[in-house]
Scaffold this motif. Structure first.
Motif, PDB file in Angstrom:
ATOM      1  N   TYR A  78       0.835  -1.204   0.000  1.00 40.28           N
ATOM      2  CA  TYR A  78       0.000   0.000   0.000  1.00 40.28           C
ATOM      3  C   TYR A  78       0.874   1.260   0.000  1.00 40.28           C
ATOM      4  O   TYR A  78       0.667   2.162  -0.802  1.00 40.28           O
ATOM      5  CB  TYR A  78      -0.957   0.010   1.194  1.00 40.28           C
ATOM      6  CG  TYR A  78      -1.707   1.309   1.288  1.00 40.28           C
ATOM      7  CD1 TYR A  78      -2.789   1.562   0.449  1.00 40.28           C
ATOM      8  CD2 TYR A  78      -1.306   2.308   2.165  1.00 40.28           C
ATOM      9  CE1 TYR A  78      -3.464   2.772   0.502  1.00 40.28           C
ATOM     10  CE2 TYR A  78      -1.971   3.527   2.219  1.00 40.28           C
ATOM     11  CZ  TYR A  78      -3.052   3.750   1.389  1.00 40.28           C
ATOM     12  OH  TYR A  78      -3.698   4.950   1.424  1.00 40.28           O
ATOM     13  N   PHE A  82       1.156   3.963  -2.965  1.00 39.20           N
ATOM     14  CA  PHE A  82       0.854   5.362  -2.652  1.00 39.20           C
ATOM     15  C   PHE A  82       1.984   6.253  -3.177  1.00 39.20           C
ATOM     16  O   PHE A  82       1.739   7.290  -3.805  1.00 39.20           O
ATOM     17  CB  PHE A  82       0.704   5.517  -1.139  1.00 39.20           C
ATOM     18  CG  PHE A  82       0.222   6.866  -0.684  1.00 39.20           C
ATOM     19  CD1 PHE A  82      -1.118   7.065  -0.392  1.00 39.20           C
ATOM     20  CD2 PHE A  82       1.101   7.926  -0.502  1.00 39.20           C
ATOM     21  CE1 PHE A  82      -1.580   8.295   0.055  1.00 39.20           C
ATOM     22  CE2 PHE A  82       0.665   9.155  -0.059  1.00 39.20           C
ATOM     23  CZ  PHE A  82      -0.687   9.349   0.216  1.00 39.20           C
ATOM     24  N   TRP A  85       1.904   6.408  -7.046  1.00 38.95           N
ATOM     25  CA  TRP A  85       0.746   7.124  -7.581  1.00 38.95           C
ATOM     26  C   TRP A  85       0.866   8.641  -7.441  1.00 38.95           C
ATOM     27  O   TRP A  85       0.140   9.374  -8.095  1.00 38.95           O
ATOM     28  CB  TRP A  85      -0.534   6.626  -6.929  1.00 38.95           C
ATOM     29  CG  TRP A  85      -1.015   5.331  -7.507  1.00 38.95           C
ATOM     30  CD1 TRP A  85      -0.351   4.513  -8.373  1.00 38.95           C
ATOM     31  CD2 TRP A  85      -2.261   4.709  -7.257  1.00 38.95           C
ATOM     32  NE1 TRP A  85      -1.111   3.417  -8.663  1.00 38.95           N
ATOM     33  CE2 TRP A  85      -2.288   3.509  -7.999  1.00 38.95           C
ATOM     34  CE3 TRP A  85      -3.359   5.033  -6.485  1.00 38.95           C
ATOM     35  CZ2 TRP A  85      -3.371   2.654  -7.994  1.00 38.95           C
ATOM     36  CZ3 TRP A  85      -4.441   4.175  -6.472  1.00 38.95           C
ATOM     37  CH2 TRP A  85      -4.450   2.995  -7.216  1.00 38.95           C
ATOM     38  N   ARG A  86       1.790   9.131  -6.628  1.00 34.02           N
ATOM     39  CA  ARG A  86       1.970  10.587  -6.512  1.00 34.02           C
ATOM     40  C   ARG A  86       2.330  11.192  -7.854  1.00 34.02           C
ATOM     41  O   ARG A  86       1.995  12.340  -8.135  1.00 34.02           O
ATOM     42  CB  ARG A  86       3.066  10.923  -5.492  1.00 34.02           C
ATOM     43  CG  ARG A  86       2.645  10.659  -4.068  1.00 34.02           C
ATOM     44  CD  ARG A  86       3.706  11.101  -3.088  1.00 34.02           C
ATOM     45  NE  ARG A  86       5.009  10.560  -3.443  1.00 34.02           N
ATOM     46  CZ  ARG A  86       6.162  11.188  -3.243  1.00 34.02           C
ATOM     47  NH1 ARG A  86       6.204  12.361  -2.694  1.00 34.02           N
ATOM     48  NH2 ARG A  86       7.294  10.614  -3.580  1.00 34.02           N
ATOM     49  N   PHE A  97      -7.013  12.168  -4.294  1.00 39.14           N
ATOM     50  CA  PHE A  97      -5.778  12.202  -3.513  1.00 39.14           C
ATOM     51  C   PHE A  97      -4.767  13.245  -4.029  1.00 39.14           C
ATOM     52  O   PHE A  97      -3.599  13.208  -3.671  1.00 39.14           O
ATOM     53  CB  PHE A  97      -5.113  10.820  -3.508  1.00 39.14           C
ATOM     54  CG  PHE A  97      -5.796   9.825  -2.619  1.00 39.14           C
ATOM     55  CD1 PHE A  97      -5.685   9.914  -1.240  1.00 39.14           C
ATOM     56  CD2 PHE A  97      -6.544   8.791  -3.154  1.00 39.14           C
ATOM     57  CE1 PHE A  97      -6.303   8.990  -0.403  1.00 39.14           C
ATOM     58  CE2 PHE A  97      -7.166   7.869  -2.332  1.00 39.14           C
ATOM     59  CZ  PHE A  97      -7.052   7.978  -0.962  1.00 39.14           C
ATOM     60  N   TYR A 100      -1.927  14.933  -2.019  1.00 33.05           N
ATOM     61  CA  TYR A 100      -0.714  14.231  -1.609  1.00 33.05           C
ATOM     62  C   TYR A 100       0.365  14.246  -2.691  1.00 33.05           C
ATOM     63  O   TYR A 100       1.494  13.813  -2.442  1.00 33.05           O
ATOM     64  CB  TYR A 100      -1.028  12.779  -1.252  1.00 33.05           C
ATOM     65  CG  TYR A 100      -2.075  12.639  -0.181  1.00 33.05           C
ATOM     66  CD1 TYR A 100      -1.886  13.169   1.089  1.00 33.05           C
ATOM     67  CD2 TYR A 100      -3.277  11.975  -0.440  1.00 33.05           C
ATOM     68  CE1 TYR A 100      -2.849  13.050   2.073  1.00 33.05           C
ATOM     69  CE2 TYR A 100      -4.244  11.841   0.553  1.00 33.05           C
ATOM     70  CZ  TYR A 100      -4.024  12.388   1.798  1.00 33.05           C
ATOM     71  OH  TYR A 100      -4.978  12.267   2.765  1.00 33.05           O
ATOM     72  N   ALA A 112       0.791   7.945   4.074  1.00 33.88           N
ATOM     73  CA  ALA A 112       0.364   6.613   3.652  1.00 33.88           C
ATOM     74  C   ALA A 112       0.313   5.657   4.840  1.00 33.88           C
ATOM     75  O   ALA A 112      -0.635   4.882   4.993  1.00 33.88           O
ATOM     76  CB  ALA A 112       1.298   6.084   2.571  1.00 33.88           C
TER      77      ALA A 112
END
Length: 155
Positions: A78, A82, A85-86, A97, A100, A112
């Motif tokens: 996870y 995370f 995916w930024r 999101f 972030y 995260a």
């Protein structure tokens, strides 16, 4: 589908919006195999006020698979996702999101981890893991995502 309808529709989910897209539907027409994926699809229904229970979604499944892994591996996956995916899904201005996307690595890792500890970890323990025993097949994944064990319930 189970009752023989030639076509069904379902809401479309957006990982960018982190919600159902009201104006979009997924159309399914007489598939040979229909895969229903979700974190809580094996949950039982809650008892009604009179003590009876209705049908659960999984009552309509011919075969069910639970993909299992150690909680510490899932947490690591996870946090790693995370962070990746930024630069992609989170970078879109309308993304749920998006806030972030511009965090430093240490701040993003902290967020995260906090989200995992407050939301995703408890959801795994309290709502998802207890449904494991309802699956006909359990696939256990190792830290490298490779399937390390397969448990098949007698059919």
């Amino acid at each position: 589908m189970k009752s023989g309808r030639p076509e069904v529709t379902a809401p479309k989910y957006s990982h960018v919006k982190y919600d159902i897209v009201p104006e979009e539907r997924v159309v399914v027409r007489r598939p040979d195999v229909l895969i229903v994926e979700g974190l809580n699809v094996l949950q039982l229904t809650r008892p009604r006020f009179d003590g009876t229970t209705g049908l659960a979604l999984s009552d309509f499944f011919d075969f069910s698979i639970y993909v299992d892994a150690r909680a510490d591996h899932i947490k690591k996956w996870y946090v790693d996702r995370f962070m990746r995916w930024r630069d992609s899904a989170f970078a879109k201005p309308g993304a749920y999101f998006h806030r972030y996307a511009s965090l430093s690595d240490s701040a993003a890792t902290a967020w995260a981890t906090d989200i995992w500890n407050r939301i995703n970890g408890p959801n795994l323990r309290e709502n998802i893991a207890p449904t494991r025993s309802r699956a006909k097949l359990v696939m256990v994944k190792g830290e490298d995502h490779a399937v390390s064990r397969v448990l098949l319930r007698k059919i």
